[in-house]
Design a protein around this motif. Structure first.
Motif, PDB file in Angstrom:
ATOM      1  N   ARG A  75       0.931  -1.320   0.151  1.00 34.83           N
ATOM      2  CA  ARG A  75      -0.142   0.103   0.002  1.00 34.83           C
ATOM      3  C   ARG A  75       0.666   1.422   0.089  1.00 34.83           C
ATOM      4  N   ASN A  81      -3.961   1.988   5.672  1.00 30.65           N
ATOM      5  CA  ASN A  81      -5.146   2.682   5.032  1.00 30.65           C
ATOM      6  C   ASN A  81      -4.712   3.083   3.749  1.00 30.65           C
ATOM      7  N   GLY A 121      -9.944  -4.006   2.975  1.00 28.08           N
ATOM      8  CA  GLY A 121      -9.510  -3.826   4.284  1.00 28.08           C
ATOM      9  C   GLY A 121      -8.240  -4.943   4.486  1.00 28.08           C
TER      10      GLY A 121
END
Length: 127
Positions: A75, A81, A121
């Protein structure tokens, strides 16, 4: 279509689980979904309850996979997140594969190229 599906009359449909590194014995398909099956590590398989079809969707929808079903998700910013930018291919291709505009980038003749990656998620923890 899920590869490795064994079909015999009068017996449950058995398949090779896509999480083949930790689900070595395969999985039964019950009512068109991957059933709970034994693993060689603790924790639930992220593919349990995934719907399995023999044919592509007639609605023209793109095939997709969620981030919870992927073993490796990198990510942006290294934060949980952050937007996913690279993954370990679910087709067991070598190396990391880029995600371009939420789609798995082309890499050889992999059938997962072009599949939509839905960010759902983090992967369930392996305890």
């Amino acid at each position: 279509m899920l590869a490795g599906v064994a079909r015999e009359e009068g017996r449950p449909v058995r398949c090779r689980c896509p999480e083949s590194e930790h689900c070595l014995l395969g999985a039964d398909i019950v009512d068109g979904r991957i059933a709970v099956h034994p693993r060689n590590v603790t924790g639930p398989c992220p593919w349990v309850d995934m719907r399995v079809r023999d044919l592509p969707l007639a609605c023209g929808c793109a095939p997709y996979i969620t981030t919870r079903q992927l073993r490796i998700v990198l990510r942006r910013g290294g934060s949980p997140n952050g937007q996913p930018y690279a993954i370990g291919c679910p087709g067991n291709c070598r190396g990391l594969v880029d995600i371009q505009e939420r789609l798995i980038a082309g890499h050889g003749r992999c059938p997962w190229a072009g599949a939509l990656v839905l960010d759902s998620g983090l992967h369930p923890p392996i305890l």
